[in-house]
Design a protein around this motif. Structure first.
Motif, short mmCIF file in Angstrom:
data_model
loop_
_atom_site.label_atom_id
_atom_site.label_comp_id
_atom_site.label_asym_id
_atom_site.label_seq_id
_atom_site.Cartn_x
_atom_site.Cartn_y
_atom_site.Cartn_z
N ALA A 67 0.83 -1.21 0.00
CA ALA A 67 0.00 0.00 0.00
C ALA A 67 0.87 1.25 0.00
N LYS A 68 1.98 1.19 0.72
CA LYS A 68 2.86 2.37 0.80
C LYS A 68 3.83 2.45 -0.36
N GLY A 69 3.98 1.36 -1.13
CA GLY A 69 5.02 1.33 -2.14
C GLY A 69 6.38 1.47 -1.48
N ARG A 70 6.50 0.82 -0.28
CA ARG A 70 7.68 1.02 0.57
C ARG A 70 8.75 -0.01 0.24
N PRO A 71 10.02 0.39 0.19
CA PRO A 71 11.09 -0.60 -0.02
C PRO A 71 11.02 -1.68 1.05
N VAL A 99 5.32 15.17 14.43
CA VAL A 99 6.43 14.46 13.78
C VAL A 99 6.49 13.06 14.38
N GLU A 100 7.11 12.12 13.64
CA GLU A 100 7.16 10.74 14.09
C GLU A 100 7.94 10.60 15.39
N SER A 101 7.80 9.42 15.99
CA SER A 101 8.49 9.15 17.25
C SER A 101 10.00 9.16 17.06
N SER A 131 16.33 11.06 0.37
CA SER A 131 15.12 11.77 -0.05
C SER A 131 13.91 11.03 0.48
N HIS A 132 13.32 11.49 1.56
CA HIS A 132 12.28 10.69 2.20
C HIS A 132 10.98 11.44 2.35
N TYR A 133 11.00 12.56 3.03
CA TYR A 133 9.75 13.25 3.35
C TYR A 133 9.46 14.31 2.28
N ALA A 134 9.39 13.88 1.01
CA ALA A 134 9.43 14.85 -0.06
C ALA A 134 8.06 15.37 -0.48
N ILE A 158 4.99 13.10 2.36
CA ILE A 158 4.86 13.75 3.67
C ILE A 158 3.98 12.91 4.60
N SER A 159 4.36 12.84 5.88
CA SER A 159 3.58 12.06 6.84
C SER A 159 2.26 12.77 7.16
N PRO A 160 1.18 11.98 7.38
CA PRO A 160 -0.15 12.55 7.60
C PRO A 160 -0.41 12.90 9.06
N PRO A 162 3.41 1.82 10.04
CA PRO A 162 4.25 2.91 9.57
C PRO A 162 3.36 4.15 9.43
N SER A 163 3.96 5.29 9.20
CA SER A 163 3.16 6.48 8.94
C SER A 163 2.27 6.20 7.72
N ALA A 164 1.01 6.69 7.76
CA ALA A 164 0.00 6.32 6.77
C ALA A 164 0.07 7.21 5.52
N ASN A 165 1.24 7.16 4.86
CA ASN A 165 1.44 7.94 3.63
C ASN A 165 2.16 7.05 2.62
N PRO A 166 1.98 7.34 1.31
CA PRO A 166 2.78 6.60 0.34
C PRO A 166 4.27 6.83 0.64
MG MG Z 1 7.22 7.23 7.53
#
Ligand code: MG
Ligand code: TXA
Length: 304
Positions: free
Chosen positions: A46-50, A169-171, A218-221, A142-144, A134-138
């Motif tokens: 769902a996240k397209g996460r590595p 911001v995340e933990s 490049s993460h929170y783009a 940007i984190s939601p 994980p944070s609920a974003n692709p």
């Molecule tokens: Mg995240």
């Protein structure tokens, strides 16, 4: 908002292998039953996460965490002092740990957190099992910090709405595999953790085995390009201010880094929706949560 009935429905969906987005005090998480490999795999999809990005297992209390991981004296101290709260502890997995190895991305360690949000805790109690989230974003976006942000990027089976996240911001992620090490700055300031421990945290080694994949460059783009430490906007830029260097979008007119952290992702979303060629961001002090804010900004601005 969210009723007891919604919590029961959400818990049933998670136990059936579904994905439910829920609020925590940091950001919204995309939750799945941590013990079901397939449910965990659906999160990555769902996240397209590595695949190599391990996930945080959320539990309802310290006792539930003890059933999953081995806690050193320092780990015990931090758990007792800061849970529930915006701190994630990376500890060795217990040999009988039922959490999917996929959630640990094959590592012999596990990231654990007891979130402070009442809806998150009610959900965890109703599920009765660890929930990876994980944070609920692709991935890479940007984190939601609101249910609307989640809806804009993902289509989970259900979204529990708890309003805006207080921390924003995340933990903070601390590894306790050897000497306590800061893997990701976040919602609990480094200084606060160090004063509880009585000594300084080690820094994350870049590229080492303990390297936190959340540290990808490049993460929170946002979609727009970014220019940091900008004193004012140039032509074609929308300005994100801080303190006296303000304007329409100001992370904290009073110059408070905690307020700025809570506003960060929401304001980046808002400005990004204006589709400017570039976002110029005011200098942010590095103390307290400023370290986490500058970390996120640096990643958002990284070449991509
Ligand atoms: Mg995240
Ligand atoms: O505030 C938060 O932590 C939010 C909410 C939903 O709880 N969750 C979150 O999860 O930010 P996620 O998956 O986006 O970030 C998890 C971070 C990543 O940087 C990951 O690399 C690190 O924790 N992590 C997880 N397990 C790890 C492990 N075994 N060793 C090292 N780092 C780990």
């Amino acid at each position: 908002m969210t009723s007891a009935n919604d919590i029961a429905t959400a818990a049933a969906l998670i136990l059936a292998g579904g994905l439910v987005a829920f609020p925590t005090e940091t950001v919204y998480g995309l939750g799945a039953d941590a013990t079901q490999d397939h449910a965990v795999a659906k999160i990555y999809a769902a996240k397209g996460r590595p695949q190599f990005n391990p996930l945080i297992a959320h539990v309802v209390d310290v006792e539930a965490a003890f059933a999953l991981g081995e806690f050193s004296a320092d780990a015990l101290k931090l758990a007792a002092r800061f849970w529930p709260g915006p701190l994630t502890l990376v500890v060795p997995r217990r040999t009988d740990c039922p959490v999917s190895l996929l959630a640990s991305a094959g590592l012999p360690s596990l990231a654990l957190r007891v979130p402070a949000h009442p809806i998150a805790l009610e959900l965890l109690r109703a599920v009765g099992r660890p929930v990876v989230a994980p944070s609920a974003n692709p991935s890479g976006r940007i984190s939601p910090t609101t249910a609307a942000h989640v809806r804009a990027g993902l289509t989970p089976d259900m979204i529990l709405d708890g309003g805006a996240c207080a921390v924003g911001v995340e933990s903070t992620v601390v590894s306790l595999l050897d000497r306590p090490r800061l893997l990701r700055p976040g919602g609990l300031a480094r200084e606060t953790i160090e004063s509880a421990l009585g000594f300084a945290l080690e820094d994350a080694e870049t590229g080492g085995a303990l390297h936190s994949p959340g540290q990808l460059e490049s993460h929170y783009a946002p979609h727009a390009a970014m220019r940091l430490n900008a004193v004012q906007a140039e032509v074609g830029e929308v300005y994100l201010g801080f303190g006296a260097s303000g304007g329409a979008h100001n992370l904290s007119p009073s110059g408070d880094v905690v307020e700025a952290a809570a506003n960060l992702f929401r304001m980046l979303h808002e400005i990004d929706a204006l589709k400017p060629p570039r976002i110029a961001v005011a200098p942010i002090p590095h103390s307290g949560l400023g370290e986490a804010i500058n970390d996120r900004l640096k990643r958002a601005a990284a070449p991509r």
